[in-house]
Each structure stands twice: as C-alpha cells, then as structure tokens.
Design a protein around this motif. Sequence first.
Motif, PDB file in Angstrom:
ATOM      1  N   MET A  46       0.938  -1.172  -0.017  1.00 26.64           N
ATOM      2  CA  MET A  46       0.094  -0.007   0.045  1.00 26.64           C
ATOM      3  C   MET A  46       0.819   1.047   0.043  1.00 26.64           C
ATOM      4  O   MET A  46       1.797   1.330   0.941  1.00 26.64           O
ATOM      5  N   ALA A  47       0.446   2.245  -0.851  1.00 28.25           N
ATOM      6  CA  ALA A  47       1.315   3.430  -0.721  1.00 28.25           C
ATOM      7  C   ALA A  47       0.273   4.696  -0.432  1.00 28.25           C
ATOM      8  O   ALA A  47      -0.907   4.777  -0.899  1.00 28.25           O
ATOM      9  N   ILE A  48       0.926   5.513   0.306  1.00 27.88           N
ATOM     10  CA  ILE A  48       0.026   6.758   0.660  1.00 27.88           C
ATOM     11  C   ILE A  48       1.155   7.906   0.346  1.00 27.88           C
ATOM     12  O   ILE A  48       2.183   8.221   0.663  1.00 27.88           O
ATOM     13  N   GLU A  49       0.379   9.072  -0.459  1.00 28.56           N
ATOM     14  CA  GLU A  49       1.076  10.311  -0.769  1.00 28.56           C
ATOM     15  C   GLU A  49       0.227  11.377  -0.179  1.00 28.56           C
ATOM     16  O   GLU A  49      -1.024  11.083  -0.607  1.00 28.56           O
ATOM     17  N   GLY A  65      -4.487  13.862  -0.610  1.00 29.77           N
ATOM     18  CA  GLY A  65      -3.727  12.903  -0.350  1.00 29.77           C
ATOM     19  C   GLY A  65      -4.545  11.865  -1.364  1.00 29.77           C
ATOM     20  O   GLY A  65      -5.366  11.973  -2.084  1.00 29.77           O
ATOM     21  N   ARG A  66      -3.405  10.717  -1.848  1.00 32.12           N
ATOM     22  CA  ARG A  66      -3.784   9.544  -2.546  1.00 32.12           C
ATOM     23  C   ARG A  66      -3.078   8.248  -1.872  1.00 32.12           C
ATOM     24  O   ARG A  66      -2.169   8.415  -1.660  1.00 32.12           O
ATOM     25  N   ALA A  67      -4.013   7.295  -2.194  1.00 28.86           N
ATOM     26  CA  ALA A  67      -3.700   5.887  -1.545  1.00 28.86           C
ATOM     27  C   ALA A  67      -3.925   5.027  -2.681  1.00 28.86           C
ATOM     28  O   ALA A  67      -5.150   5.109  -3.441  1.00 28.86           O
ATOM     29  N   SER A  68      -3.073   3.873  -2.763  1.00 28.50           N
ATOM     30  CA  SER A  68      -3.132   3.060  -3.743  1.00 28.50           C
ATOM     31  C   SER A  68      -2.986   1.667  -3.102  1.00 28.50           C
ATOM     32  O   SER A  68      -2.004   1.515  -1.855  1.00 28.50           O
ATOM     33  N   GLY A  69      -3.783   0.609  -3.404  1.00 28.55           N
ATOM     34  CA  GLY A  69      -3.413  -0.861  -2.767  1.00 28.55           C
ATOM     35  C   GLY A  69      -4.268  -1.058  -1.480  1.00 28.55           C
ATOM     36  O   GLY A  69      -5.143  -0.234  -1.247  1.00 28.55           O
ATOM     37  N   ASP A 123       7.494   4.527   8.022  1.00 27.34           N
ATOM     38  CA  ASP A 123       6.878   4.023   6.830  1.00 27.34           C
ATOM     39  C   ASP A 123       6.013   4.568   6.112  1.00 27.34           C
ATOM     40  O   ASP A 123       5.543   4.090   5.045  1.00 27.34           O
ATOM     41  N   GLY A 124       5.191   5.657   6.506  1.00 24.77           N
ATOM     42  CA  GLY A 124       4.290   6.423   5.708  1.00 24.77           C
ATOM     43  C   GLY A 124       2.800   6.003   5.695  1.00 24.77           C
ATOM     44  O   GLY A 124       2.067   6.635   5.123  1.00 24.77           O
ATOM     45  N   SER A 125       2.403   5.093   6.454  1.00 22.36           N
ATOM     46  CA  SER A 125       1.099   4.381   6.656  1.00 22.36           C
ATOM     47  C   SER A 125       0.463   5.118   7.672  1.00 22.36           C
ATOM     48  O   SER A 125      -0.018   4.371   8.608  1.00 22.36           O
ATOM     49  N   MET A 126       0.338   6.443   7.656  1.00 23.95           N
ATOM     50  CA  MET A 126      -0.059   7.188   8.948  1.00 23.95           C
ATOM     51  C   MET A 126      -1.029   8.323   8.258  1.00 23.95           C
ATOM     52  O   MET A 126      -0.663   8.670   7.258  1.00 23.95           O
ATOM     53  N   SER A 127      -1.942   8.928   8.962  1.00 19.45           N
ATOM     54  CA  SER A 127      -2.574   9.947   8.470  1.00 19.45           C
ATOM     55  C   SER A 127      -1.660  11.163   8.715  1.00 19.45           C
ATOM     56  O   SER A 127      -0.588  11.467   9.136  1.00 19.45           O
ATOM     57  N   LEU A 128      -2.123  12.278   8.295  1.00 18.86           N
ATOM     58  CA  LEU A 128      -1.329  13.592   8.132  1.00 18.86           C
ATOM     59  C   LEU A 128      -0.743  13.704   9.555  1.00 18.86           C
ATOM     60  O   LEU A 128      -1.302  14.175  10.432  1.00 18.86           O
ATOM     61  N   LEU A 129       0.652  14.099   9.685  1.00 19.31           N
ATOM     62  CA  LEU A 129       1.601  14.701  10.571  1.00 19.31           C
ATOM     63  C   LEU A 129       2.000  16.135  10.180  1.00 19.31           C
ATOM     64  O   LEU A 129       2.544  16.149   9.142  1.00 19.31           O
TER      65      LEU A 129
END
Length: 235
Positions: A1-4, A21-25, A220-226
């Motif tokens: 899973m990728a989150i940008e 934001g954009r999430a995939s997977g 690792d990036g799999s978090m909501s916005l900080l």
Amino acid sequence: MAIESEHRVSDSPHVALVWRGRASGTGTMTSVATSTWELVFWEDGGAVRAAVRGPETAASTVELAGDSESLGIIFAHGTVLSPLPRLVDSAAESPHVTERTFALGGREWEIPDFDSAEDLVVRLAREGMISRDPLVDEVVWGGIARVGTRSVQRRVATATGLTQGAIRQIERAREAAVLLGEGLAPLDVVHRLGYYDQPHLSRSLRRFIGRTATELQQADGSMSLLYKTEPPAGP
C-alpha cells in the motif's frame, strides 16, 4: 500500500491547514489523534463522500482498500461549525453528495479543490455556518486570557469538545512524532517538549500516535497527516 500526501498552511483565521492525499493498494493506516475539527472529502468505490470529523482523542487503525483520493480542511482551534453538535471521536457524514456538491446544514455547497478550500470557508462563514472564538486558539498556544479560568474552560470545551489539557497533550504528542520522524533522539524530544522521562514519552506516543519512537524514526508512511504544530500568525 502506498500513501502520498501534501499540505499547505492557510491564511484564513478559520483554517489551520489544507491537505490532499492519494492512496493505492490495500492495507491499514494509523489515524493519529488530533485536537481539531476537519471537513474531508474522499472517494469510496467510485462515489464521492464528505464528512465533518471531530477531534480524535486516541490513535486508531483504518482499513484501506483500492485506489482513492481525498481532500481535507483542518480548522483552527476555536472554529465551530454551527449546524453540528460537538463531535469527539466521531464524524457527521453529509447526507447527499454528488461529484460537485455536498449537503451541510440543509443546504448544498460546492466541493472545493486544493487551491479553493478557503473560498468555501468564506461562504460558510458569510452564511453563519462557521464561527470562531479567537480566545481558544490563543490559550491553546499558551496565551494569557483576559477572562477567568472557568470562562476559558467553558469556551474551549464549547468550541472543541475537549479540555485545554487534552488539547495540549495531543498536540505535544504530535510534535514529538514529527521531531522523531526528523531524526531527533527520544531523550532530546523528552527535554525539548517537557516530558518527565522516556517512559512518559513512550506512553504518550502509544496513546495518541499509535507508534513507538523506533517506528516513527523508520517513517513507513502508513499514517494519517502529521505536521509541525505552530501558533497562528499575529494580526
């Protein structure tokens, strides 16, 4: 899973940040605690949805499936959406959303984009849907109120649904998470932010961020916005 994701500071007195934001997977995302209200728009199974989210007093896990895009308006402390009760650890979803509009307070509003979020907030404020108590933002950041302690407590609770102490605990944990993600050592974070010791920092991170110091340093990036918490700009 990728989150940008990306975000920008707002010059509106009602708004702290605007993000997209954009999430995939597929997978899970940690939703960290937050002390502010948020108006968010997102895609779910090809349909657009909208909701107002209240403060979250603890970290939680969110399931993500498929590709999606989202947009959020994070309100400043003290900003109140008048048609809604104070929401804490809950959300109020719009009853009717199209590709271009959403319903709030019995009226239809145009869904903004990343650059026009403040235009929506201006319209909401003009129509009496949004109000702001500037004292709340001021005292959250350590300002001295010109009213009594009980009045401050009442006004903070009315605007946010939280106590002043709860807001400060959440914001301190968020700042600690940002600093750890930037590479600052846990002991340095303890000293900078006024935790008693490293176990105190660890308990705060587990409760409000849902991660350990080591996990935050791995980013690792799999978090909501900080984001860095900063006081509002002066007049």
